[in-house]
Design an enzyme around this catalytic site. Structure first.
Site, PDB file in Angstrom:
ATOM      1  CD  GLU A  49      57.794  -0.934  42.603  1.00 60.77           C
ATOM      2  OE1 GLU A  49      58.996  -1.171  42.887  1.00 60.77           O
ATOM      3  OE2 GLU A  49      57.293   0.194  42.711  1.00 60.77           O
ATOM      4  CB  CYS A 103      62.320  -7.811  44.916  1.00 63.07           C
ATOM      5  SG  CYS A 103      61.356  -6.802  46.060  1.00 63.07           S
TER       6      CYS A 103
END
Length: 460
Positions: free
Chosen positions: A212, A246
């Site tokens: 990720e 993010c």
């Protein structure tokens, strides 16, 4: 922590897993329920730690970390039993008589390496998924989020047997030592540069991984968008956690016709949500994680392009919500993922131009579209590659347990959350249970014309 101790902890977990102790579904659900109770009982301490690390308010800490983690755990408690069941599939006629099925099975010893920006949520979410799938877990939280990592380590070691879950603190030395070991699965959340190292190390043992990562996530505002609403939701998504998210909109790609109106609306929303002087007037406004990232962000601000905000306080590691206008791809702020409260605005005149701009750069983790034009929305959805995103909102797709969350291309590989998370930490064994009371002879030699015709009939 020394390499030998790390190796011993992994070996202890491997023996525990091989004993079959994690296989009973009731054991998994029991562990998830305990995890939920431990978090609820220590909620205040967790929130205090997040305040110390990132300056997060109690509301933001619960909304974006503790609450979301509890939601994921609750979902897995409710659904693990059904997720873990064998799933029967249709058997082809050529395999008559048999039962074909898929059996989810845990990988074994899992390493979860979590980041500093959402240090609690991004540790607990994959942990819950891995436990639900029946694995043992080695947790490695970030060394940057010192206080949150410390309470994670204390709670894990106090309430869970180390054979099932253990937490290893430390920095680069411990990361390197861990990545030299053999795991059955590695789940990493963090930067692209470290993700490449994780992938390289995992390749030595052919260990499957989920990465990720991140990237420069675009936010398109076209000339049909509700400008006031777009500004409100972009301000929330961009400046939440001081931009250290993010999936935060990295930059806004705004149609030139609505540029001035959007800039005006965004300034207004920043003042409304964060006050005119957030560094002094807003106790709920957070801070940058450390001096390294603070100075990196300050260096990305071109004073000639700052049209709002721009003030920074080295003593508190805070930077105002900032707007940069007339930005081009040659500017420093467009050369890397920002990961801070700086919002560059670029313009476009034609949708094809906007799509080509996005296509010409690495696939982002997220993409956001503000538009009331259905054709525009469909074209962007279909022609742009990105991990996930929203239409007329930002970042909320991350909080939907019913959908997987993950990147594509350089923004990551694999996904998790809910059923997708359970599947991520499970190997699916495809099996056929062939009955013994009938054995069709057509596959055995010597072959005959009759058998050949039968094979061709069955395998049409």
């Amino acid at each position: 922590m020394e390499t030998n101790e790390i190796r011993q902890r992994i070996q202890k977990q491997r023996h525990y897993f091989e004993s079959g102790a994690t296989l009973p579904v009731e054991k998994r659900i029991e562990t998830l329920k305990k995890l939920k109770k431990v978090i609820e009982a220590n909620e205040e301490k967790i929130i205090d730690a997040l305040k110390l690390d990132l300056g997060k308010s109690s509301t933001e800490s619960y909304m974006c970390e503790v609450g979301l983690a509890l939601s994921e755990i609750s979902y897995m408690i409710r659904h693990t039993r059904s997720f873990a069941k064998e799933k029967r599939v249709r058997s082809p006629l050529a395999q008559y008589v048999s039962r074909s099925f898929v059996k989810p099975s845990p990988y074994g010893v899992v390493l979860i390496m979590s980041p500093w920006n959402y240090p609690f949520l991004l540790t607990i979410d994959p942990l819950a998924d891995a436990i639900a799938a029946g694995n043992t877990v080695i947790l490695k939280p970030s060394a940057y989020s010192v206080h949150t990592s410390a309470i994670l380590e204390r709670l894990i070691h106090e309430f869970f047997e180390p054979e099932l879950i253990t937490c290893i603190s430390g920095g680069r030395k411990e990361n390197q030592a861990l990545l030299e070991q053999k795991f059955d699965y590695i789940f990493f959340t963090g930067s692209k540069s470290v993700g490449k190292v994780v992938m390289e190390k995992a390749s030595h043992y052919l260990t499957p991984i989920t990465l990720e990562l991140g990237g420069k996530s675009p936010c398109i505002v076209d000339d049909s968008a509700d400008i006031a609403l777009a500004a409100r939701r972009i301000a929330f998504g961009k400046y939440l956690n001081c931009g250290q998210t993010c999936v935060a909109p990295d930059y806004v790609l705004c149609h030139e016709k609505v540029h001035d109106a959007f800039v005006k609306a965004l300034r207004k929303e920043i003042q409304k949500q964060y006050t005119e002087d957030p560094l002094r007037q807003n106790p709920n406004y957070g801070k940058i994680i450390n001096e390294k990232h603070f100075h990196r962000l300050c260096a990305l601000m071109d004073p000639e392009k700052v049209i709002y905000g721009g003030k920074a306080d080295p003593s508190s590691l805070q930077i105002e919500p900032t707007i940069l206008d007339h930005v081009t791809w040659s500017d420093p702020v467009m050369q890397e993922e920002i990961f801070g409260p700086l919002c560059p605005i670029l313009t476009y005149s034609d949708l094809n131009q906007a799509i080509q701009t996005i296509q010409s750069h690495p696939d982002p983790l997220a993409l956001y579209i503000f538009s009331s034009h259905k054709e525009h929305i469909e074209r962007i959805k279909n022609h742009c590659s990105f991990g996930g995103g929203c239409i007329n909102d930002t970042i909320i797709h991350l909080a939907t347990t019913q959908m997987g969350f993950g990147g594509v291309g350089e923004s990551g590989m694999g996904a998790y959350h809910g059923k997708v998370g359970f599947d991520t930490f499970s190997h699916k064994k495809s099996m056929v249970d062939k009955k013994t009371w009938l054995d069709l002879p057509i596959r055995y030699q010597p072959y005959t014309r009759l058998y050949d015709r039968m094979i061709r009939f069955f395998l049409k």
